[in-house]
Write a protein that holds these residues in place. Structure first.
Motif, PDB file in Angstrom:
ATOM      1  N   ILE A  23      28.473  35.163  34.624  1.00 53.12           N
ATOM      2  CA  ILE A  23      29.862  34.682  34.582  1.00 53.12           C
ATOM      3  C   ILE A  23      30.461  34.911  33.192  1.00 53.12           C
ATOM      4  O   ILE A  23      31.620  35.327  33.064  1.00 53.12           O
ATOM      5  CB  ILE A  23      29.948  33.210  35.020  1.00 53.12           C
ATOM      6  N   TYR A  24      29.666  34.689  32.157  1.00 53.66           N
ATOM      7  CA  TYR A  24      30.140  34.958  30.792  1.00 53.66           C
ATOM      8  C   TYR A  24      30.525  36.430  30.633  1.00 53.66           C
ATOM      9  O   TYR A  24      31.578  36.751  30.063  1.00 53.66           O
ATOM     10  CB  TYR A  24      29.059  34.561  29.772  1.00 53.66           C
ATOM     11  N   LEU A  25      29.688  37.318  31.128  1.00 56.43           N
ATOM     12  CA  LEU A  25      29.998  38.751  31.030  1.00 56.43           C
ATOM     13  C   LEU A  25      31.252  39.121  31.816  1.00 56.43           C
ATOM     14  O   LEU A  25      32.066  39.939  31.362  1.00 56.43           O
ATOM     15  CB  LEU A  25      28.804  39.586  31.495  1.00 56.43           C
ATOM     16  N   LEU A  26      31.437  38.516  32.980  1.00 57.62           N
ATOM     17  CA  LEU A  26      32.675  38.734  33.729  1.00 57.62           C
ATOM     18  C   LEU A  26      33.881  38.255  32.924  1.00 57.62           C
ATOM     19  O   LEU A  26      34.914  38.934  32.855  1.00 57.62           O
ATOM     20  CB  LEU A  26      32.632  37.998  35.072  1.00 57.62           C
ATOM     21  N   PHE A  27      33.745  37.093  32.326  1.00 55.29           N
ATOM     22  CA  PHE A  27      34.826  36.508  31.531  1.00 55.29           C
ATOM     23  C   PHE A  27      35.218  37.439  30.382  1.00 55.29           C
ATOM     24  O   PHE A  27      36.394  37.772  30.201  1.00 55.29           O
ATOM     25  CB  PHE A  27      34.362  35.141  31.001  1.00 55.29           C
ATOM     26  N   GLU A  40      41.759  38.217  38.699  1.00 59.36           N
ATOM     27  CA  GLU A  40      41.846  37.606  40.040  1.00 59.36           C
ATOM     28  C   GLU A  40      40.615  37.972  40.878  1.00 59.36           C
ATOM     29  O   GLU A  40      40.041  37.114  41.561  1.00 59.36           O
ATOM     30  CB  GLU A  40      43.130  38.035  40.753  1.00 59.36           C
ATOM     31  N   LYS A  41      40.195  39.219  40.829  1.00 61.82           N
ATOM     32  CA  LYS A  41      39.004  39.631  41.577  1.00 61.82           C
ATOM     33  C   LYS A  41      37.748  38.953  41.030  1.00 61.82           C
ATOM     34  O   LYS A  41      36.868  38.561  41.797  1.00 61.82           O
ATOM     35  CB  LYS A  41      38.863  41.152  41.548  1.00 61.82           C
ATOM     36  N   SER A  42      37.681  38.815  39.725  1.00 53.98           N
ATOM     37  CA  SER A  42      36.521  38.152  39.117  1.00 53.98           C
ATOM     38  C   SER A  42      36.440  36.689  39.510  1.00 53.98           C
ATOM     39  O   SER A  42      35.339  36.147  39.673  1.00 53.98           O
ATOM     40  CB  SER A  42      36.577  38.284  37.590  1.00 53.98           C
ATOM     41  N   LYS A  43      37.581  36.041  39.687  1.00 55.19           N
ATOM     42  CA  LYS A  43      37.579  34.649  40.149  1.00 55.19           C
ATOM     43  C   LYS A  43      36.905  34.542  41.519  1.00 55.19           C
ATOM     44  O   LYS A  43      36.125  33.611  41.760  1.00 55.19           O
ATOM     45  CB  LYS A  43      39.004  34.100  40.217  1.00 55.19           C
ATOM     46  N   THR A  44      37.169  35.498  42.388  1.00 56.62           N
ATOM     47  CA  THR A  44      36.527  35.506  43.711  1.00 56.62           C
ATOM     48  C   THR A  44      35.018  35.691  43.564  1.00 56.62           C
ATOM     49  O   THR A  44      34.232  35.012  44.231  1.00 56.62           O
ATOM     50  CB  THR A  44      37.128  36.635  44.591  1.00 56.62           C
TER      51      THR A  44
END
Length: 182
Positions: free
Chosen positions: A143-147, A164-168
């Motif tokens: 999740i950190y890397l996505l952030f 928005e896609k990362s939130k999903t």
């Protein structure tokens, strides 16, 4: 009128964030802050020392804004989803300027070890905060890397689409994690 030290730092807060490290010269800071060269060097030994204070102040500001933005979250999932919403909020507020730390990191040579250390420490503190809320290191780091990648890609494309896609993706990761722990 603020004191010279505060004017120098306030000016650097704007210029380093908007223009970057390499495109901001000491002479521009001195002129925009309306201080003398002697006054600048009385308060800061070098542009690097000023940049370190900028990074510390920028981090304190950014974390405070993030905490305020997510303060009403009631669950870990809501907190993380709102964290990604915060990125969208900051992109609108700062016109997709991205991360001051990563922007400066991309500009400075490896020999500027003091600046690298400060940037690394602030990023580690953020990563550790993710790990505090999500006890699974692998999921927390994912999740950190996505952030972090959302900050970069939204700046690159000047779009919040991948946030928005990362939130999903984050929602799915957290749901899967909760199911495994049941």
């Amino acid at each position: 009128m603020p004191r010279p030290r505060e004017r120098i730092l306030d000016t650097a807060m704007i210029l380093f964030h908007q223009q970057g490290y390499n495109n901001t010269g000491i002479n521009q800071i001195i002129e925009d802050a309306a201080v003398s060269k002697a006054s600048f060097y009385q308060h800061f030994r070098s542009k690097d020392d000023l940049c370190i204070e900028f990074l510390d102040k920028r981090y304190a500001y950014w974390v405070s804004e993030l905490q305020n933005f997510i303060s009403d979250a009631e669950t870990v999932e809501e907190k993380f989803l709102k964290s990604f919403d915060f990125l969208i909020h900051m992109n609108k507020k700062e016109n997709f300027r991205g991360c001051s730390f990563l922007n400066i990191l991309s500009e400075i040579p490896v020999e500027k070890t003091d600046l690298h250390h400060v940037i690394r420490q602030h990023k580690k503190t953020l990563r550790d905060a993710f790990n505090t809320d999500i006890k699974d290191d692998l999921i927390s780091d994912h999740i950190y890397l996505l952030f972090e990648s959302c900050i970069l890609t939204s700046q690159l494309y000047r779009s919040n689409e991948l946030i928005e896609k990362s939130k999903t993706i984050v929602k799915d990761i957290l749901h899967d994690s909760l199911r495994k722990n049941e």
